[in-house]
Design a protein around this motif. Structure first.
Motif, mmCIF file in Angstrom:
data_model
loop_
_atom_site.group_PDB
_atom_site.id
_atom_site.type_symbol
_atom_site.label_atom_id
_atom_site.label_comp_id
_atom_site.label_asym_id
_atom_site.label_seq_id
_atom_site.Cartn_x
_atom_site.Cartn_y
_atom_site.Cartn_z
ATOM 1 N N CYS A 11 10.679 -39.485 8.700
ATOM 2 C CA CYS A 11 9.660 -39.297 7.667
ATOM 3 C C CYS A 11 9.266 -40.668 7.125
ATOM 4 C CB CYS A 11 10.203 -38.424 6.552
ATOM 5 S SG CYS A 11 9.136 -38.349 5.101
ATOM 6 N N THR A 12 7.957 -40.914 6.977
ATOM 7 C CA THR A 12 7.502 -42.205 6.467
ATOM 8 C C THR A 12 7.689 -42.317 4.958
ATOM 9 O OG1 THR A 12 5.258 -41.372 6.314
ATOM 10 C CG2 THR A 12 5.826 -42.609 8.284
ATOM 11 N N GLY A 13 7.966 -41.215 4.279
ATOM 12 C CA GLY A 13 8.188 -41.252 2.834
ATOM 13 C C GLY A 13 9.624 -41.578 2.482
ATOM 14 N N CYS A 14 10.556 -40.707 2.890
ATOM 15 C CA CYS A 14 11.967 -40.873 2.518
ATOM 16 C C CYS A 14 12.762 -41.657 3.558
ATOM 17 C CB CYS A 14 12.603 -39.504 2.282
ATOM 18 S SG CYS A 14 12.600 -38.429 3.731
ATOM 19 N N MET A 15 12.157 -41.924 4.722
ATOM 20 C CA MET A 15 12.789 -42.671 5.811
ATOM 21 C C MET A 15 14.053 -41.991 6.341
ATOM 22 S SD MET A 15 10.610 -45.049 6.128
ATOM 23 C CE MET A 15 11.320 -46.265 7.212
ATOM 24 N N GLU A 16 14.082 -40.663 6.343
ATOM 25 C CA GLU A 16 15.197 -39.890 6.877
ATOM 26 C C GLU A 16 14.793 -39.244 8.194
ATOM 27 O OE1 GLU A 16 16.792 -37.008 4.198
ATOM 28 O OE2 GLU A 16 16.863 -38.424 2.538
ATOM 29 N N MET A 17 15.759 -39.145 9.097
ATOM 30 C CA MET A 17 15.524 -38.462 10.363
ATOM 31 C C MET A 17 15.660 -36.963 10.130
ATOM 32 S SD MET A 17 14.896 -40.790 12.610
ATOM 33 C CE MET A 17 15.191 -40.133 14.238
ATOM 34 N N LYS A 18 14.643 -36.215 10.559
ATOM 35 C CA LYS A 18 14.628 -34.762 10.392
ATOM 36 C C LYS A 18 14.091 -34.123 11.660
ATOM 37 C CE LYS A 18 14.198 -34.878 5.450
ATOM 38 N NZ LYS A 18 13.640 -34.298 4.281
ATOM 39 N N PRO A 19 14.362 -32.825 11.855
ATOM 40 C CA PRO A 19 13.789 -32.142 13.028
ATOM 41 C C PRO A 19 12.264 -32.179 12.988
ATOM 42 C CG PRO A 19 15.532 -30.830 12.069
ATOM 43 C CD PRO A 19 15.288 -31.971 11.130
ATOM 44 N N LYS A 20 11.667 -32.360 14.135
ATOM 45 C CA LYS A 20 10.218 -32.508 14.260
ATOM 46 C C LYS A 20 9.449 -31.333 13.645
ATOM 47 C CE LYS A 20 6.774 -33.246 17.878
ATOM 48 N NZ LYS A 20 6.564 -33.387 19.306
ATOM 49 N N LYS A 21 9.986 -30.123 13.765
ATOM 50 C CA LYS A 21 9.299 -28.931 13.265
ATOM 51 C C LYS A 21 9.233 -28.876 11.735
ATOM 52 C CE LYS A 21 9.893 -25.963 17.195
ATOM 53 N NZ LYS A 21 8.704 -25.346 17.634
ATOM 54 N N GLU A 22 10.078 -29.626 11.051
ATOM 55 C CA GLU A 22 10.084 -29.636 9.588
ATOM 56 C C GLU A 22 9.102 -30.643 9.004
ATOM 57 O OE1 GLU A 22 14.000 -30.230 8.048
ATOM 58 O OE2 GLU A 22 14.835 -28.579 9.219
ATOM 59 N N LEU A 23 8.431 -31.417 9.864
ATOM 60 C CA LEU A 23 7.552 -32.486 9.402
ATOM 61 C C LEU A 23 6.092 -32.200 9.741
ATOM 62 C CD1 LEU A 23 9.761 -35.414 10.686
ATOM 63 C CD2 LEU A 23 9.628 -34.592 8.356
ATOM 64 N N ILE A 24 5.188 -32.863 9.026
ATOM 65 C CA ILE A 24 3.755 -32.794 9.302
ATOM 66 C C ILE A 24 3.364 -34.091 10.000
ATOM 67 C CG2 ILE A 24 1.450 -32.664 8.302
ATOM 68 C CD1 ILE A 24 2.693 -31.152 5.945
ATOM 69 N N ARG A 25 2.607 -33.977 11.079
ATOM 70 C CA ARG A 25 2.205 -35.152 11.860
ATOM 71 C C ARG A 25 0.778 -35.549 11.505
ATOM 72 N NH1 ARG A 25 0.617 -35.796 17.873
ATOM 73 N NH2 ARG A 25 1.231 -37.928 18.300
ATOM 74 N N VAL A 26 0.587 -36.843 11.284
ATOM 75 C CA VAL A 26 -0.734 -37.415 11.062
ATOM 76 C C VAL A 26 -1.043 -38.254 12.294
ATOM 77 C CG1 VAL A 26 -2.145 -38.829 9.538
ATOM 78 C CG2 VAL A 26 -0.255 -37.519 8.592
#
Length: 88
Positions: A11-26
């Motif tokens: 995540c570009t906000g919190c800089m944590e690695m998370k599963p791809k499905k939990e994130l929004i892609r720009v």
């Protein structure tokens, strides 16, 4: 049975690695247009943000999202992202 690997993204906000499905892609495509990719399949350079307003605000304030996509991001895209975060 084989264990399926879960793709992880940062995540570009919190800089944590998370599963791809939990994130929004720009995505920034070859023409330089910025758009949201809720499915995760559009071609182009991508950056990911958590589905939380805190992470979105951090990415906006620190300009990490625009740095990762190597272009300036309009207020319209941030508004669309904010709507997607509130819905998701």
């Amino acid at each position: 049975m084989k264990v399926k690997k879960i793709p992880m993204r940062m995540c570009t906000g919190c800089m944590e690695m998370k599963p791809k499905k939990e994130l929004i892609r720009v995505v920034k495509n070859k023409e330089g247009e910025i758009s949201l990719d809720l499915v995760g399949k559009k071609p182009g350079r991508g950056a990911y943000v958590c589905k939380s307003t805190d992470c979105l605000e951090k990415a906006f304030k620190t300009k990490r999202l625009s740095r990762n996509l190597e272009t300036s991001i309009s207020q319209e895209i941030y508004d669309d992202l904010r709507k997607a975060v509130e819905v998701g």
